[in-house]
Design an enzyme around this catalytic site. Structure first.
Site, PDB file in Angstrom:
ATOM      1  N   LYS A  40       0.635  -1.333   0.238  1.00  0.00           N
ATOM      2  CA  LYS A  40      -0.024  -0.174  -0.059  1.00  0.00           C
ATOM      3  C   LYS A  40       0.867   1.132   0.114  1.00  0.00           C
ATOM      4  CE  LYS A  40      -4.200  -2.099   3.190  1.00  0.00           C
ATOM      5  NZ  LYS A  40      -3.989  -1.647   4.674  1.00  0.00           N
ATOM      6  N   GLY A  41       1.828   1.186   0.564  1.00  0.00           N
ATOM      7  CA  GLY A  41       2.853   2.415   0.823  1.00  0.00           C
ATOM      8  C   GLY A  41       2.819   3.765  -0.311  1.00  0.00           C
ATOM      9  N   GLU A  96       8.466   2.720  -5.638  1.00  0.00           N
ATOM     10  CA  GLU A  96       7.958   2.190  -4.508  1.00  0.00           C
ATOM     11  C   GLU A  96       8.354   3.301  -3.860  1.00  0.00           C
ATOM     12  OE1 GLU A  96       7.145  -0.477  -2.436  1.00  0.00           O
ATOM     13  OE2 GLU A  96       8.966  -1.448  -2.109  1.00  0.00           O
ATOM     14  N   ASP A  97       7.538   3.031  -2.749  1.00  0.00           N
ATOM     15  CA  ASP A  97       7.791   4.250  -1.443  1.00  0.00           C
ATOM     16  C   ASP A  97       8.967   4.263  -0.862  1.00  0.00           C
ATOM     17  OD1 ASP A  97       7.626   1.592  -0.431  1.00  0.00           O
ATOM     18  OD2 ASP A  97       5.871   1.805   1.399  1.00  0.00           O
ATOM     19  N   ASP A 100      13.808  -0.919   1.789  1.00  0.00           N
ATOM     20  CA  ASP A 100      15.068  -1.793   1.776  1.00  0.00           C
ATOM     21  C   ASP A 100      16.226  -2.732   2.482  1.00  0.00           C
ATOM     22  OD1 ASP A 100      14.870  -1.252   5.349  1.00  0.00           O
ATOM     23  OD2 ASP A 100      13.628  -2.884   5.734  1.00  0.00           O
ATOM     24  N   LYS A 128      16.873   2.972   1.607  1.00  0.00           N
ATOM     25  CA  LYS A 128      17.688   2.401   3.115  1.00  0.00           C
ATOM     26  C   LYS A 128      19.414   1.745   2.682  1.00  0.00           C
ATOM     27  CE  LYS A 128      14.333   2.734   6.149  1.00  0.00           C
ATOM     28  NZ  LYS A 128      13.600   1.605   7.652  1.00  0.00           N
ATOM     29  N   PHE A 149      13.556   3.662  11.083  1.00  0.00           N
ATOM     30  CA  PHE A 149      12.166   3.499  10.743  1.00  0.00           C
ATOM     31  C   PHE A 149      11.366   4.514  10.142  1.00  0.00           C
ATOM     32  CE2 PHE A 149       7.377   1.651  10.139  1.00  0.00           C
ATOM     33  CZ  PHE A 149       7.703   0.551   9.553  1.00  0.00           C
ATOM     34  N   VAL A 150      10.380   4.806   8.906  1.00  0.00           N
ATOM     35  CA  VAL A 150      10.173   6.471   9.329  1.00  0.00           C
ATOM     36  C   VAL A 150       8.107   6.108   8.742  1.00  0.00           C
ATOM     37  CG1 VAL A 150      12.170   7.682   8.517  1.00  0.00           C
ATOM     38  CG2 VAL A 150      10.726   5.904   6.580  1.00  0.00           C
ATOM     39  N   ASP A 156       3.871   2.882   7.024  1.00  0.00           N
ATOM     40  CA  ASP A 156       3.096   3.313   7.705  1.00  0.00           C
ATOM     41  C   ASP A 156       3.986   1.966   8.670  1.00  0.00           C
ATOM     42  OD1 ASP A 156       2.900   0.513   6.381  1.00  0.00           O
ATOM     43  OD2 ASP A 156       1.854  -0.281   7.974  1.00  0.00           O
ATOM     44  N   ARG A 162       0.099   6.732   7.523  1.00  0.00           N
ATOM     45  CA  ARG A 162      -0.369   6.913   6.172  1.00  0.00           C
ATOM     46  C   ARG A 162      -0.751   8.105   6.450  1.00  0.00           C
ATOM     47  NH1 ARG A 162       0.340   1.460   3.775  1.00  0.00           N
ATOM     48  NH2 ARG A 162      -0.036   0.089   5.040  1.00  0.00           N
TER      49      ARG A 162
HETATM   50  P1  IMP Z   1      11.873  -4.314   1.572  1.00  0.00           P
HETATM   51  O1  IMP Z   1      11.945  -5.701   0.939  1.00  0.00           O
HETATM   52  O2  IMP Z   1      12.642  -4.537   2.719  1.00  0.00           O
HETATM   53  O3  IMP Z   1      13.375  -3.370   0.765  1.00  0.00           O
HETATM   54  O4  IMP Z   1      10.780  -3.945   2.223  1.00  0.00           O
HETATM   55  C1  IMP Z   1      10.044  -2.670   1.840  1.00  0.00           C
HETATM   56  C2  IMP Z   1       8.893  -2.707   1.926  1.00  0.00           C
HETATM   57  O5  IMP Z   1       8.747  -2.778   3.256  1.00  0.00           O
HETATM   58  C3  IMP Z   1       8.441  -1.476   2.138  1.00  0.00           C
HETATM   59  O6  IMP Z   1       7.494  -1.188   0.522  1.00  0.00           O
HETATM   60  C4  IMP Z   1       7.679  -0.731   3.352  1.00  0.00           C
HETATM   61  O7  IMP Z   1       6.100  -1.007   2.908  1.00  0.00           O
HETATM   62  C5  IMP Z   1       8.376  -1.687   3.727  1.00  0.00           C
HETATM   63  N1  IMP Z   1       9.397  -1.216   4.812  1.00  0.00           N
HETATM   64  C6  IMP Z   1      10.834  -0.788   5.122  1.00  0.00           C
HETATM   65  N2  IMP Z   1      11.513   0.018   5.808  1.00  0.00           N
HETATM   66  C7  IMP Z   1       9.941   0.595   5.960  1.00  0.00           C
HETATM   67  C8  IMP Z   1      10.271   2.423   6.940  1.00  0.00           C
HETATM   68  O8  IMP Z   1      10.959   2.086   7.133  1.00  0.00           O
HETATM   69  N3  IMP Z   1       9.059   2.210   7.033  1.00  0.00           N
HETATM   70  C9  IMP Z   1       7.905   1.744   6.900  1.00  0.00           C
HETATM   71  N4  IMP Z   1       7.670   0.529   5.614  1.00  0.00           N
HETATM   72  C10 IMP Z   1       8.736   0.497   5.414  1.00  0.00           C
END
Ligand code: IMP
Length: 173
Positions: A40-41, A96-97, A100, A128, A149-150, A156, A162
């Protein structure tokens, strides 16, 4: 109780989204790209971005669930809503938001490549890099941020925050 503190202001976000839109516009002249938002982000970012792009494009969404606890992505990713649009031969821009660990995105990008789009690029508002577990190339990066964490601007914590117009980090009161 968590307390959101402003980290990136709405004005900084506005400027960054405008810069990203300008670069994307120049690269996609007459290409009618398909923008794929990851729910959803990314919905707030995507909706600001497309209005600044102001060019012919289409939008579709996917939704993934990652079985992790709290603020950690486990990498055990399931796509729970897939595209409604055929992507063979299309110019694809994934929106993508935040990237990570990169685990959820990289498995989705692999799946997209199998459907033979003309191109796939990635736009991510936040990055990140210190948390990366698998390499992900971001063609249109927004802000590089430290390992905190943001929330806000679509992001969210446990479905909360959100709606915040600024990007904030959470602090214990
Ligand atoms: P990844 O697979 O670890 O790269 O995760 C990406 C997803 O994790 C993002 O699309 C977010 O939904 C969530 N996410 C990762 N870091 C954060 C954060 O700092 N705040 C909120 N959601 C996060």
């Amino acid at each position: 109780m968590e307390n959101p503190r402003v980290f990136i202001t709405r004005e900084q976000i506005r400027q960054k989204v405008a810069e990203l839109a300008e670069r994307i516009r120049q690269d996609y002249v007459n290409k009618n790209p398909l923008l794929i938002g990851i729910l959803k982000g990314s919905f707030v970012f995507l909706s600001d971005l497309i209005r600044l792009l102001d060019m012919p494009l289409e939008v579709d969404f996917i939704r993934m669930s990652s079985y992790g606890s709290g603020t950690e992505s486990s990498g055990d990713v399931e796509v729970i809503q897939y595209l409604r649009t055929a992507i063979e031969g299309r110019e694809i821009l994934v929106v993508e938001d935040i990237v990570d660990t990169g685990l959820s995105l990289s498995s989705f990008l692999d799946r997209l490549r199998q459907e033979k789009p003309a191109s796939i690029r990635l736009c991510a508002l936040l990055d990140k890099p210190s948390r990366r577990k698998t390499p992900v190339h971001i063609d249109y990066p927004g802000f590089t941020i430290p390992d905190r964490f943001v929330v806000g601007y679509g992001l969210d914590f446990d479905e909360k925050y959100r709606y915040l117009p600024d990007i904030c980090y959470l602090e214990e009161e």
